[in-house]
Scaffold this motif. Structure first.
Motif, mmCIF file in Angstrom:
data_model
loop_
_atom_site.group_PDB
_atom_site.id
_atom_site.type_symbol
_atom_site.label_atom_id
_atom_site.label_comp_id
_atom_site.label_asym_id
_atom_site.label_seq_id
_atom_site.Cartn_x
_atom_site.Cartn_y
_atom_site.Cartn_z
ATOM 1 N N ASP A 1 -68.084 -28.654 120.730
ATOM 2 C CA ASP A 1 -67.562 -29.242 121.980
ATOM 3 C C ASP A 1 -66.226 -29.946 121.765
ATOM 4 N N ILE A 2 -65.287 -29.259 121.130
ATOM 5 C CA ILE A 2 -63.957 -29.831 120.892
ATOM 6 C C ILE A 2 -62.906 -29.029 121.641
ATOM 7 N N THR A 3 -61.711 -29.579 121.725
ATOM 8 C CA THR A 3 -60.603 -28.880 122.386
ATOM 9 C C THR A 3 -59.974 -27.885 121.418
ATOM 10 N N TRP A 4 -59.193 -26.980 121.970
ATOM 11 C CA TRP A 4 -58.493 -26.008 121.129
ATOM 12 C C TRP A 4 -57.506 -26.705 120.201
ATOM 13 N N MET B 1 -57.485 -26.455 116.106
ATOM 14 C CA MET B 1 -56.346 -26.001 115.311
ATOM 15 C C MET B 1 -56.009 -26.988 114.199
ATOM 16 N N GLU B 2 -56.049 -28.274 114.507
ATOM 17 C CA GLU B 2 -55.740 -29.286 113.503
ATOM 18 C C GLU B 2 -56.769 -29.263 112.366
ATOM 19 N N LYS B 3 -58.038 -29.117 112.720
ATOM 20 C CA LYS B 3 -59.077 -29.069 111.705
ATOM 21 C C LYS B 3 -59.019 -27.756 110.919
ATOM 22 N N ALA B 4 -58.629 -26.696 111.595
ATOM 23 C CA ALA B 4 -58.502 -25.399 110.925
ATOM 24 C C ALA B 4 -57.424 -25.456 109.844
ATOM 25 N N LYS B 5 -56.359 -26.196 110.109
ATOM 26 C CA LYS B 5 -55.296 -26.349 109.112
ATOM 27 C C LYS B 5 -55.819 -27.067 107.864
#
Length: 233
Positions: free
Chosen positions: A197-200, A204-208
């Motif tokens: 339940d997070i924003t895109w 993206m920040e966590k994916a980095k």
């Protein structure tokens, strides 16, 4: 005699659409914006088993689709159900990949001969609007066909609707899920809850961080394929 054709659209979302076939003049078709590279291919291709053109038998429909375990199975099962009240009815199915169906549509319009097209074909949602806009002669207006389009997901119906008219029948609306390696998330200092339940932007920040900590991307995609973008949309 001109036959009516159905065009279907699938993928994680797909649609069925009817097209008008026959040897009539397609010279008035607007081909601007089409796939010029695809238009140079022969409609027949190398598929010896492909049934081209609508059936001469009024009780038989020719169908182009793909995936024997899903789409072809569904079409054949629908034909079985219909045949119970319409003895002798059958479908003649040819297995053709999505890209090849689009190539054949473009080739038929470019050649000014729609007689090679089947009665029914399956088409991806993301392609339907483009083909219905650029090649309107292919499709049949189904608005007053008696089909209750309110029974379908309106987001699905919208893909095959142009200028307020229905040119396709929604066929599949698949669920998309995200699968994450929890061991890799843990290596990056995250848990599955951090991606729930997070924003895109947050994703993206966590994916980095995951890429930096593990050396592996959190998302992958097949080269030349829009599937990931289609699923996200």
């Amino acid at each position: 005699m001109k036959r009516k054709i159905v065009a279907v659209v699938l993928a994680s979302t797909m649609v069925l659409g009817l097209a008008a076939c026959g040897g009539g003049d397609a010279g008035t078709t607007d081909t601007t914006g089409g796939d010029d590279a695809a238009a140079t291919n022969e409609a027949g291709g190398d598929d010896a088993d492909v049934k081209e053109g609508s059936s001469d038998d009024e009780n038989t429909l020719t169908v182009w689709t793909w995936d024997p375990n899903f789409n072809i199975y569904a079409i054949e099962k629908a034909a079985e159900i219909y045949e119970k009240d319409h003895p002798g009815f059958k479908v003649d199915v040819s297995e053709i990949k999505s890209d090849d169906i689009e190539t054949r549509l473009t080739t038929a319009v470019s050649a000014g001969d729609l007689s090679t097209l089947p009665d029914i074909f399956l088409m991806q949602d993301n392609s339907f609007q483009k083909y219905a806009t650029n090649y309107p002669d292919i499709f049949t207006d189904l608005t007053d066909s008696g089909i209750d389009f309110s029974q379908f997901s309106q987001a699905k119906v919208a893909y095959s609707t142009l200028d307020g008219k229905n040119y396709g029948i929604p066929f599949d609306n698949g669920t998309v899920i995200e699968c994450l390696r929890t061991d890799m998330l843990e290596e990056a200092g995250y848990t599955i809850d951090d991606f729930t339940d997070i924003t895109w932007s947050d994703f993206m920040e966590k994916a980095k961080v995951v890429k930096e900590k593990t050396g592996q991307p959190i998302l992958t995609s097949q080269a030349g394929s829009p599937d990931l973008v289609m699923e996200m949309l």
